[in-house]
Design an enzyme around this catalytic site. Structure first.
Site, short mmCIF file in Angstrom:
data_model
loop_
_atom_site.label_atom_id
_atom_site.label_comp_id
_atom_site.label_asym_id
_atom_site.label_seq_id
_atom_site.Cartn_x
_atom_site.Cartn_y
_atom_site.Cartn_z
N TYR A 1 1.01 -1.18 -0.02
CA TYR A 1 0.00 -0.10 0.16
C TYR A 1 0.81 1.36 -0.06
CZ TYR A 1 -5.02 -0.66 0.03
OH TYR A 1 -6.30 -0.74 -0.05
N ARG B 1 -1.76 -1.85 -18.75
CA ARG B 1 -2.91 -1.26 -18.42
C ARG B 1 -2.89 -0.34 -17.26
NH1 ARG B 1 -6.58 -3.89 -21.61
NH2 ARG B 1 -8.23 -2.23 -21.24
N THR C 1 -3.52 6.71 -21.89
CA THR C 1 -3.61 5.42 -21.23
C THR C 1 -2.23 4.96 -21.71
OG1 THR C 1 -4.59 4.67 -23.36
CG2 THR C 1 -5.99 4.72 -21.21
N ASP D 1 -6.50 14.26 -24.80
CA ASP D 1 -6.52 12.60 -24.47
C ASP D 1 -6.04 11.91 -25.57
OD1 ASP D 1 -6.88 10.07 -24.07
OD2 ASP D 1 -9.06 10.28 -23.56
N LYS E 1 -1.94 1.17 -25.11
CA LYS E 1 -2.27 1.13 -26.53
C LYS E 1 -1.13 1.25 -27.52
CE LYS E 1 -6.83 2.94 -25.72
NZ LYS E 1 -7.16 3.36 -24.43
N GLU F 1 -0.55 4.55 -0.32
CA GLU F 1 -1.29 6.06 -0.68
C GLU F 1 -0.77 7.16 -0.09
OE1 GLU F 1 -4.33 4.26 2.03
OE2 GLU F 1 -5.88 4.93 0.71
N1 DSN Z 1 -11.66 0.93 -25.16
C1 DSN Z 1 -10.73 2.04 -25.71
C2 DSN Z 1 -10.72 1.88 -27.19
O1 DSN Z 1 -11.07 0.70 -27.48
O2 DSN Z 1 -10.74 2.79 -27.55
C3 DSN Z 1 -11.18 3.14 -25.23
O3 DSN Z 1 -11.49 3.27 -23.72
#
Ligand code: DSN
Length: 406
Positions: A46, A238, A229, A203, A232, A48
């Site tokens: 933990y 993730r 994120t 984003d 990708k 925090e």
């Molecule tokens: N699920 C993602 C996508 O496929 O673009 C975005 O959250």
């Protein structure tokens, strides 16, 4: 692993991942090192708070991991003190968001009062749920001012965007998408934000890896906040990052407070370590080559499908992403293409070993559960070493499957 039920399922999933052609635009394959960090003992801890300001003891190693992760995130995008370029030293990063949606919510929590306005692209035009859609908390706590693309070009119309922003005066404007294949003109978004008095948030979840590889415009010169994120095109675990411009507005402090204690408790430190590993990998020349290949492969996919007679939304791609109109108003053209719904296309392709997702196209007359198109991405298969010739074959197979000849 002693749990044979879960072990079997993991093995089955590993096999599935190896067997299929993965064209899900938001997926990728992490390295063994990233997996090792994710599966480490860091999950037991933990932490925090933030480095040197924790609510639990025993965080001496955790602090170092989080600081290294922050440093690598800033270095990757030329934002660290001493980096080359005009943005060096001007940004702060928070590496604790558990994933993209909580990261975006944390930004609004920090910077938009309840009931305030988020100007974001509509989901059905290529935006994301967390850009203010009504089914998401971002459309319940705040009010979306939606924008979209031009009906003819399927590209953002900045005159319309600006007029709407000036009229509506949103608190924040979000640039960044999940199904928009084109490069974004961040300078124009800045002009719109300035004209309407809004904060500009980008984003970059989908194209962050391309920004890192310098194959897509960087948002940092123009944005106030950048979220992404990591899983990708950036090819990490993730997770998500929030970058905040450091200035008198104290966006950085507000973001940190919104992430913890505003949104989350303890960060997932195995994830943070995995992110740090991925960010180091993304700084290499091999990753730069990868980003270029991702774009080349997506272009081949778009060009080949167009040659066969499928309609590619906006006429092409500047990224890893290709949006294909398989329905084409429900008419089967002379060449036998068209009149395949997105769901049918996705189901047929899955049976043939190609994994995609059904997707709405701009101004789609069909319902979201069975829209007019499919979204394809080149990032995952490029990680597996595929080049232009392979993507040409993939396009041939997609064409055959959609025409019912496979
Ligand atoms: N699920 C993602 C996508 O496929 O673009 C975005 O959250």
């Amino acid at each position: 692993m002693k749990d044979t039920q879960i072990k079997k399922l993991i093995e089955a999933e590993k096999k599935r991942q190896k067997k299929v052609i993965n064209l899900i635009a938001s997926e990728n394959y992490v390295s063994k090192d990233v997996l090792e960090a994710l599966g480490s003992e860091l999950t037991n801890k933990y932490a925090e708070g933030y480095p040197r300001k924790r609510y639990y003891g025993g965080n001496e190693n955790i602090d170092k991991i989080e600081e290294l992760c922050r440093k690598r995130a800033l270095e990757l995008f030329d934002l660290a003190e001493g980096s080359a370029g005009a943005q060096a030293g001007k940004w702060h990063v928070n590496v604790q968001p558990l994933s993209g949606s909580p990261a975006n919510v944390a930004v609004y929590l920090a910077l938009v009062p309840p009931g305030g306005k988020i100007m974001g692209m509509s989901l059905d035009q290529g935006g994301h749920l967390t850009h203010g859609h009504k089914v998401s908390i971002t459309g319940k706590m705040w009010v979306q001012v939606p924008y979209g693309v031009d009906k003819n070009t399927e590209i953002i119309n900045f005159d319309e965007l600006k007029a709407k922003a000036v009229a509506e005066k949103p608190n924040i404007i979000v640039a960044g998408f999940t199904a928009y294949p084109r490069a974004i003109d961040f300078k124009k978004f800045r002009e719109v934000a300035d004209a309407s008095g809004a904060i500009l948030m980008v984003d970059m979840s989908h194209f962050a890896g391309l920004v890192a590889g310098k194959e897509y415009p960087s948002p940092f010169e123009y944005a106030d906040i950048v979220t992404t994120t990591v899983h990708k095109t950036l090819r990490g675990p993730r997770s998500a990052l929030i970058f905040a411009k450091k200035d008198a507005r104290e966006l950085d402090k507000k973001i940190d407070k919104a992430v913890f204690p505003g949104m989350q408790g303890g960060p997932h430190m195995n994830q943070v370590a995995g992110v740090a590993v991925a960010l180091k990998e993304a700084k290499t020349s091999a990753f730069k080559k990868y980003a270029l290949q991702v774009k080349k492969n997506a272009k081949v996919l778009a060009d080949e499908l167009t040659k066969f007679g499928w309609r590619v939304v906006s006429g092409g791609t500047d990224s890893h992403l290709v949006l294909v109109d398989t329905w084409m108003n429900g008419e089967k053209g002379k060449n036998g293409r068209g009149a395949v719904t997105g769901k049918e296309a996705s189901d047929r392709l899955e049976k043939a070993g190609i994994i995609v997702n059904k997707n709405a196209i701009p101004f789609d007359a069909r319902p979201p559960a069975d829209p007019s198109g499919i979204r394809l991405g080149s990032a995952a298969e490029t990680t597996r070493g595929k080049k232009e010739k392979d993507f040409k074959k993939i396009a041939e197979k997609i064409d055959k499957v959609l025409r019912g000849e496979w």
